[in-house]
Design a protein around this motif. Sequence first.
Motif, PDB file in Angstrom:
ATOM      1  N   LEU A 180       0.814  -1.213   0.000  1.00  0.00           N
ATOM      2  CA  LEU A 180       0.000   0.000   0.000  1.00  0.00           C
ATOM      3  C   LEU A 180       0.852   1.269   0.000  1.00  0.00           C
ATOM      4  CD1 LEU A 180      -2.644  -1.149   2.612  1.00  0.00           C
ATOM      5  CD2 LEU A 180      -2.950  -0.972   0.146  1.00  0.00           C
ATOM      6  N   VAL A 181       1.835   1.314   0.889  1.00  0.00           N
ATOM      7  CA  VAL A 181       2.679   2.507   1.013  1.00  0.00           C
ATOM      8  C   VAL A 181       3.485   2.732  -0.271  1.00  0.00           C
ATOM      9  CG1 VAL A 181       4.633   3.503   2.269  1.00  0.00           C
ATOM     10  CG2 VAL A 181       2.804   2.366   3.509  1.00  0.00           C
ATOM     11  N   MET A 182       4.006   1.641  -0.831  1.00  0.00           N
ATOM     12  CA  MET A 182       4.800   1.737  -2.050  1.00  0.00           C
ATOM     13  C   MET A 182       3.954   2.294  -3.190  1.00  0.00           C
ATOM     14  SD  MET A 182       6.500  -1.401  -4.197  1.00  0.00           S
ATOM     15  CE  MET A 182       4.913  -2.216  -4.224  1.00  0.00           C
ATOM     16  N   THR A 183       2.740   1.805  -3.331  1.00  0.00           N
ATOM     17  CA  THR A 183       1.867   2.278  -4.405  1.00  0.00           C
ATOM     18  C   THR A 183       1.584   3.770  -4.271  1.00  0.00           C
ATOM     19  OG1 THR A 183       0.849   0.104  -4.513  1.00  0.00           O
ATOM     20  CG2 THR A 183      -0.347   1.910  -5.522  1.00  0.00           C
ATOM     21  N   LEU A 213      11.785   4.669  -0.647  1.00  0.00           N
ATOM     22  CA  LEU A 213      11.281   5.440   0.487  1.00  0.00           C
ATOM     23  C   LEU A 213      10.178   4.704   1.241  1.00  0.00           C
ATOM     24  CD1 LEU A 213      11.172   9.050  -0.995  1.00  0.00           C
ATOM     25  CD2 LEU A 213      12.721   8.164   0.740  1.00  0.00           C
ATOM     26  N   ALA A 214       9.518   3.780   0.580  1.00  0.00           N
ATOM     27  CA  ALA A 214       8.446   3.031   1.234  1.00  0.00           C
ATOM     28  C   ALA A 214       8.987   2.048   2.270  1.00  0.00           C
ATOM     29  CB  ALA A 214       7.623   2.289   0.193  1.00  0.00           C
ATOM     30  N   VAL A 217       5.573   2.332  10.344  1.00  0.00           N
ATOM     31  CA  VAL A 217       4.119   2.186  10.475  1.00  0.00           C
ATOM     32  C   VAL A 217       3.763   0.819  11.052  1.00  0.00           C
ATOM     33  CG1 VAL A 217       1.976   2.005   9.142  1.00  0.00           C
ATOM     34  CG2 VAL A 217       3.559   3.863   8.683  1.00  0.00           C
ATOM     35  N   THR A 218       4.426  -0.221  10.590  1.00  0.00           N
ATOM     36  CA  THR A 218       4.141  -1.566  11.086  1.00  0.00           C
ATOM     37  C   THR A 218       4.467  -1.687  12.570  1.00  0.00           C
ATOM     38  OG1 THR A 218       4.628  -2.483   8.911  1.00  0.00           O
ATOM     39  CG2 THR A 218       4.595  -4.015  10.747  1.00  0.00           C
TER      40      THR A 218
END
Length: 66
Positions: free
Chosen positions: A13-16, A47-48, A55-56
Amino acid sequence: MRFFIIILAIHALVMTVLMGVGITGVLAAGMVGARPILIAAAAGFVLALPVTWIVTRQILAKTAKG
């Protein structure tokens, strides 16, 4: 094992999101070549990684308390 599965899901999700923001910024700046777009996508991917880790850890810390 649970940590790894959550990292994979959040990273997707973060990468997208970060890749999309980077590519949109590059295109909005008028750089329409393949090289700037690929660089922005690669930067979003890299950067993700730390964002995902942070976040995790925060999610798991909050769910462990409750």
